[in-house]
Design a protein around this motif. Structure first.
Motif, mmCIF file in Angstrom:
data_model
loop_
_atom_site.group_PDB
_atom_site.id
_atom_site.type_symbol
_atom_site.label_atom_id
_atom_site.label_comp_id
_atom_site.label_asym_id
_atom_site.label_seq_id
_atom_site.Cartn_x
_atom_site.Cartn_y
_atom_site.Cartn_z
ATOM 1 N N SER A 37 -8.076 -8.183 -2.446
ATOM 2 C CA SER A 37 -8.405 -8.774 -1.151
ATOM 3 C C SER A 37 -7.430 -8.296 -0.077
ATOM 4 C CB SER A 37 -8.344 -10.301 -1.248
ATOM 5 O OG SER A 37 -8.349 -10.889 0.040
ATOM 6 N N ILE A 38 -7.926 -8.087 1.121
ATOM 7 C CA ILE A 38 -7.064 -7.660 2.228
ATOM 8 C C ILE A 38 -5.978 -8.688 2.523
ATOM 9 C CG2 ILE A 38 -8.519 -8.652 4.049
ATOM 10 C CD1 ILE A 38 -7.859 -6.167 5.736
ATOM 11 N N ASP A 39 -6.207 -9.939 2.161
ATOM 12 C CA ASP A 39 -5.216 -10.992 2.379
ATOM 13 C C ASP A 39 -4.006 -10.877 1.451
ATOM 14 O OD1 ASP A 39 -6.724 -12.238 4.400
ATOM 15 O OD2 ASP A 39 -7.940 -13.272 2.900
ATOM 16 N N LYS A 40 -4.055 -9.934 0.508
ATOM 17 C CA LYS A 40 -2.942 -9.741 -0.414
ATOM 18 C C LYS A 40 -2.291 -8.370 -0.241
ATOM 19 C CE LYS A 40 -3.024 -11.689 -4.445
ATOM 20 N NZ LYS A 40 -3.335 -12.146 -5.824
ATOM 21 N N LEU A 41 -2.586 -7.687 0.856
ATOM 22 C CA LEU A 41 -2.053 -6.342 1.072
ATOM 23 C C LEU A 41 -0.949 -6.326 2.119
ATOM 24 C CD1 LEU A 41 -5.379 -4.277 1.102
ATOM 25 C CD2 LEU A 41 -3.724 -4.461 -0.781
ATOM 26 N N LEU A 42 0.035 -5.460 1.902
ATOM 27 C CA LEU A 42 1.127 -5.206 2.839
ATOM 28 C C LEU A 42 1.286 -3.699 3.001
ATOM 29 C CD1 LEU A 42 3.746 -7.629 1.243
ATOM 30 C CD2 LEU A 42 2.490 -8.067 3.364
ATOM 31 N N MET A 43 1.865 -3.281 4.117
ATOM 32 C CA MET A 43 2.154 -1.870 4.353
ATOM 33 C C MET A 43 3.569 -1.544 3.873
ATOM 34 S SD MET A 43 0.721 -1.818 8.245
ATOM 35 C CE MET A 43 1.168 -0.109 8.530
ATOM 36 N N GLU A 44 3.747 -0.308 3.421
ATOM 37 C CA GLU A 44 5.099 0.153 3.093
ATOM 38 C C GLU A 44 5.202 1.660 3.267
ATOM 39 O OE1 GLU A 44 6.837 1.434 -0.575
ATOM 40 O OE2 GLU A 44 5.412 0.197 -1.684
ATOM 41 N N SER A 45 6.436 2.124 3.480
ATOM 42 C CA SER A 45 6.691 3.566 3.508
ATOM 43 C C SER A 45 7.463 4.019 2.277
ATOM 44 C CB SER A 45 7.497 3.939 4.755
ATOM 45 O OG SER A 45 8.837 3.452 4.654
ATOM 46 N N ASP A 46 8.346 3.142 1.757
ATOM 47 C CA ASP A 46 9.294 3.453 0.683
ATOM 48 C C ASP A 46 10.394 4.398 1.164
ATOM 49 O OD1 ASP A 46 10.280 2.995 -1.848
ATOM 50 O OD2 ASP A 46 9.149 4.613 -2.782
ATOM 51 N N GLY A 47 10.424 4.682 2.471
ATOM 52 C CA GLY A 47 11.458 5.551 3.016
ATOM 53 C C GLY A 47 10.935 6.945 3.343
ATOM 54 N N ILE A 48 11.719 7.687 4.113
ATOM 55 C CA ILE A 48 11.309 9.005 4.587
ATOM 56 C C ILE A 48 11.042 9.975 3.440
ATOM 57 C CG2 ILE A 48 12.075 11.081 5.822
ATOM 58 C CD1 ILE A 48 11.120 8.925 7.682
ATOM 59 N N GLU A 49 11.899 9.985 2.433
ATOM 60 C CA GLU A 49 11.705 10.917 1.320
ATOM 61 C C GLU A 49 10.404 10.626 0.579
ATOM 62 O OE1 GLU A 49 13.441 13.657 0.741
ATOM 63 O OE2 GLU A 49 14.510 13.118 2.563
ATOM 64 N N ALA A 50 10.071 9.350 0.430
ATOM 65 C CA ALA A 50 8.819 8.986 -0.230
ATOM 66 C C ALA A 50 7.616 9.396 0.610
ATOM 67 C CB ALA A 50 8.781 7.485 -0.499
ATOM 68 N N VAL A 51 7.730 9.251 1.923
ATOM 69 C CA VAL A 51 6.649 9.679 2.817
ATOM 70 C C VAL A 51 6.424 11.181 2.678
ATOM 71 C CG1 VAL A 51 6.013 10.001 5.247
ATOM 72 C CG2 VAL A 51 6.885 7.782 4.470
ATOM 73 N N LYS A 52 7.503 11.950 2.669
ATOM 74 C CA LYS A 52 7.389 13.404 2.489
ATOM 75 C C LYS A 52 6.695 13.736 1.184
ATOM 76 C CE LYS A 52 11.630 14.641 5.014
ATOM 77 N NZ LYS A 52 13.003 15.185 4.865
ATOM 78 N N TRP A 53 7.080 13.052 0.120
ATOM 79 C CA TRP A 53 6.483 13.295 -1.195
ATOM 80 C C TRP A 53 5.002 12.940 -1.211
ATOM 81 C CZ3 TRP A 53 4.209 9.952 -4.762
ATOM 82 C CH2 TRP A 53 4.001 10.473 -6.046
ATOM 83 N N ILE A 98 0.857 -1.183 0.000
ATOM 84 C CA ILE A 98 0.000 0.000 0.000
ATOM 85 C C ILE A 98 0.895 1.235 0.000
ATOM 86 C CG2 ILE A 98 -1.823 1.248 1.214
ATOM 87 C CD1 ILE A 98 -2.265 -1.494 2.752
ATOM 88 N N GLY A 99 0.863 2.010 -1.055
ATOM 89 C CA GLY A 99 1.643 3.241 -1.082
ATOM 90 C C GLY A 99 1.173 4.198 -0.012
ATOM 91 N N PRO A 100 2.084 4.952 0.605
ATOM 92 C CA PRO A 100 1.695 5.898 1.653
ATOM 93 C C PRO A 100 0.788 7.019 1.159
ATOM 94 C CG PRO A 100 4.028 6.135 1.094
ATOM 95 C CD PRO A 100 3.550 4.893 0.421
ATOM 96 N N SER A 101 0.585 7.087 -0.146
ATOM 97 C CA SER A 101 -0.304 8.104 -0.711
ATOM 98 C C SER A 101 -1.769 7.671 -0.707
ATOM 99 C CB SER A 101 0.117 8.414 -2.155
ATOM 100 O OG SER A 101 0.105 7.225 -2.942
ATOM 101 N N ILE A 102 -2.089 6.531 -0.114
ATOM 102 C CA ILE A 102 -3.479 6.079 -0.083
ATOM 103 C C ILE A 102 -4.372 7.150 0.553
ATOM 104 C CG2 ILE A 102 -3.142 4.854 2.122
ATOM 105 C CD1 ILE A 102 -5.263 2.842 1.178
ATOM 106 N N GLY A 103 -5.519 7.364 -0.044
ATOM 107 C CA GLY A 103 -6.415 8.419 0.415
ATOM 108 C C GLY A 103 -6.210 9.719 -0.336
#
Length: 234
Positions: free
Chosen positions: A168-184, A150-155
């Motif tokens: 399906s929720i059974d195929k989802l994982l969380m991710e940040s891609d790193g601090i710079e990606a979170v900022k973006w 799940i990209g941090p840009s969800i929503g």
């Protein structure tokens, strides 16, 4: 919580230790490998399409053979100008290696979703699609891959939100891609808030509680880790 794909920073490392967050740290070169190995972090390793060349692949092969997971690898015609023929050759050689060594793969699919789909169909494996940002081919990918992060840009980013709605929720994982990606993605460097927001958004879209979503996503992550680390002697 977990972070199925991130690029190392001291800040993330400290927060993961403080909050007990497990993750898969991306390694793209020997210097990063030495750092991650020294800190005993679980990791993936691959030749990123932005760095794709046969020389780079040759130099990285010993690290790829050690890694529990291959990635992130793929093709990109949006954010880089590396020749697509070279990207394809380097990508396919890594798919072949991952298949031969029975290692899961983390995919980068920017602008080349159709080509990558064709290639991974040739090499059945455990595939994790990282931050899928395309409105097309979701159903087709869902038929052949094991997980989507799940990209941090969800929503905020329609493509990511639509992906979570369709998978399906059974195929989802969380991710940040790193601090710079979170900022973006969210105009903030609050790493913990970004991961928590992913759970909140999935809970809304799937009509489940925050804690139920967190439990299922963490279970998915553990299944991925077991399929990689234990199978490959980590």
């Amino acid at each position: 919580m977990h972070d199925a794909h991130y690029h190392y920073s001291k800040e993330i490392n400290a927060l993961q230790n403080e909050y007990g967050i497990s993750g898969i740290c991306n390694v793209a070169n020997e210097k990063e490998y030495e750092l991650i190995h020294h800190k005993h972090l679980f990791y993936s390793c691959g030749v990123h399409p932005w760095n794709a060349s046969l020389d780079t692949l040759e130099s990285m092969l010993p690290l790829l053979e050690k890694a529990p997971i291959i990635g992130e690898i793929g093709m990109d015609s949006v954010w880089c100008d590396v020749d697509l023929a070279v990207q394809k050759e380097v990508f396919e050689k890594q798919l072949q290696l991952a298949r031969a060594l029975n290692k899961p793969v983390i995919l980068h699919t920017k602008g080349q979703e159709k080509m990558i789909l064709e290639l991974i169909r040739k090499y059945p494996n455990t595939y994790v699609v990282h931050w899928y940002g395309c409105m097309d081919y979701v159903k087709e990918y869902d038929e052949v891959v094991s997980y989507f992060t799940i990209g941090p840009s969800i929503g905020k980013e329609e493509e990511v939100t639509r992906l979570v709605e369709q998978v399906s929720i059974d195929k989802l994982l969380m991710e940040s891609d790193g601090i710079e990606a979170v900022k973006w993605a969210i105009d903030s460097d609050d790493y913990i808030a970004a991961l928590q927001n992913e759970i909140v958004q999935v809970a809304k879209l799937k009509d489940k509680s925050y804690f139920e979503v967190e439990r299922v996503l963490d279970q998915n992550f553990l299944k991925l880790i077991k399929s990689s680390s234990f199978a490959n002697g980590w």
